[in-house]
Design a protein around this motif. Sequence first.
Motif, PDB file in Angstrom:
ATOM      1  N   ASP A   1     -43.753 -59.407 -38.759  1.00  0.00           N
ATOM      2  CA  ASP A   1     -45.288 -59.418 -38.380  1.00  0.00           C
ATOM      3  C   ASP A   1     -45.344 -60.774 -37.352  1.00  0.00           C
ATOM      4  N   GLN A   2     -44.749 -61.702 -37.363  1.00  0.00           N
ATOM      5  CA  GLN A   2     -44.790 -62.734 -36.792  1.00  0.00           C
ATOM      6  C   GLN A   2     -44.197 -62.816 -35.378  1.00  0.00           C
ATOM      7  N   ALA A   3     -43.405 -61.772 -35.287  1.00  0.00           N
ATOM      8  CA  ALA A   3     -42.612 -61.628 -33.930  1.00  0.00           C
ATOM      9  C   ALA A   3     -43.295 -60.658 -33.022  1.00  0.00           C
TER      10      ALA A   3
ATOM     11  N   ARG B   1     -47.860 -59.911 -30.575  1.00  0.00           N
ATOM     12  CA  ARG B   1     -47.520 -60.232 -31.994  1.00  0.00           C
ATOM     13  C   ARG B   1     -47.929 -59.060 -32.747  1.00  0.00           C
TER      14      ARG B   1
END
Lengths: 360, 256
Positions: free
Chosen positions: B91-93, B148
């Motif tokens: 999720d943070q990428a 993102r």
Amino acid sequence: MRIHFKTSYDDDIRLFEDGWKLSLYAALLALMVALPWLIDDFYLGEATNVLIWATCGLGLMLLTGQTGQASLGHSAFMALGCYSTVLLMEAGVPFIVAFPLAGIITGIVGGLIAIPALKLHGVYLAIATLALAILTDDLIVMLEPWTGGVGGKFAPPITVFGLEVNRWSNPAAWYYMALIVVLVVTLFYRNLLRAPMGRAFAAVRDSEISAQAMGVNLARTKTIAFGMSAGITGLGGALMGLFAEVFNNETFTFILSIQLLMMIVVGGLGFIHGAFLGAIVISFLPQALSIITDGIGSNVAIPGLEIGVFGVIMILFILFEPMGLYGRWLKIRTFFQLFPFARKDMFRRQKSYLKTERLR
Amino acid sequence: MSLLTLENVTLKFGGLTAVNNLSMQVEEGQVFALVGPNGAGKSTVFNLISRFYTPVSGKISFAGTDLLGLAPDEVPSLGIARTFQNIELFDQATVLENLLVGRHRHRGTNLVQQMFHTPAVRAEERAHREAVEEVIDFLDLQPYRNSRIAGLPYGVRKVVEVGRALASKPRLLLLDEPASGLSVEETQNMRWWIDDIRRQMGITVLMVEHDMGLVSKVCDKVLALADGAMLAQGTPAEVQSHPAVIEAYLGTGDAA
Ligand SMILES: Nc1ncnc2c1ncn2[C@@H]1O[C@H](COP(=O)(O)OP(=O)(O)OP(=O)(O)O)[C@@H](O)[C@H]1O
Ligand SMILES: [Mg+2]
């Protein structure tokens, strides 16, 4: 707003996304190099201190920010890096060899410790690593013949290629040494992030289950992250001890681990910039506080004030700005770049840490 | 020889038999669907193939290799990629980074080379990006390349997850409810993509899907499960009209 037209794959792989970014960082580097001419020796010492903290912070950032594993044990690796550098130097190994070697030793020890420790998750991992930090304090005392115990040790004089690096007679040399170390560490860090290993770190952080489904070996990836993290923090610890010139078990207590963790949270978890911003805050906070306490006319030192204030700052960040100072800056920048189209949920944060079993 | 074979596989969670003596064969080039009411054990079959679970008895083999001898992270190297029912992205990428993780099994450089960003690493990165770019074109993900995951709509994430699996260039693609939660139009796209994945890319597909409309359009073969056991298998039409299947759906009150 700048728009990127990417015309080759290298546009994504390069360290700086465009000429503008490149010149920005080149200017920053020029400023860093010119710093000894711009500020006096006292502030140069403070700047050196910032760079040392940043090195330690980058180490923990790799583990916590990139791979999502908490650690309250990093003071142990700072101690290990410091004592092994000094012991190697006392055994006649020149500093230029002893220093990187100590980093490698610390990295290997960190990796070995990781093998059992990383079976734990979240809070349990934090507690186990905290125990390691507390244990290290005692170990330093017990291993007196080598470590000097409570009496401590004096840092031997450092010479690099015949040049003596002494913080009193040659503060600029010390500053440059710390600058080179932090630059090399940052370069390695960036290189990892743009390679399969860095992506495996992020994969493990965000979803262990799908990391595995994509072929990422969890144990191996976490062990490497822990080892690299320990090694980098070990280098920072070595610089910290050498810069302090005397150090003993009290130099590397578990409080240092907590400060380090606070520092990267306040700076911004998961960002290289976060380690630097956090280092600036942690280095200048004592001075800001003493200016304030002087200002209100109190000249008694209040014990624990510093760490207490820092703790409050961290709690406020976790509550109101979990992405830290760097995250705040990103939001401000994006707001102006996209004005008036910025959306509030653009940086919405999803709980991504500590996710474990979610198959159904 | 079949590409994927399950032989008398049984899995229990405590007292619950989630998969009961199940045998199935997926042939190379097929689009194969697993259907069944909620809790039938469909996702559990996927998790068995991914090696997240180990059966109490039975055999699972892929192209002649015994899957039960492998760890979960070794399965993709055989050419098996999957998606998850509840979307498991990083999720943070960014979308690009997520797809690049799909290339993990094709990496050829070591840690030290990567730290120094040697020419070999640079060359490899270019190759990965070329492969990922093909997937981005195929799935029309260009507008989201650098977004993102955390801020993306559900439908897009679903597609990104398929993309991540495709980026690994698998031989077998496991899709767990690829159309659930998608709009009519998105489901239509998914249908064309699954067709193209089989026809153009030559990838065998095993999917779990509740939408019988989609299943009958894209699948050659369907296997119906209830309470972990096989009810019927055959063409979509055969399975849909099978008395045991109708009974199972009516029995649970689950309209298919
Ligand atoms: N990890 C687990 N532990 C215990 N029970 C489980 C576990 N995973 C699945 N089950 C149980 O096994 C049965 C089959 O679950 P599964 O997720 O495979 O169903 P499914 O066919 O995919 O259903 P759905 O259509 O709702 O996705 C269910 O009764 C479920 O509660
Ligand atoms: Mg399911």
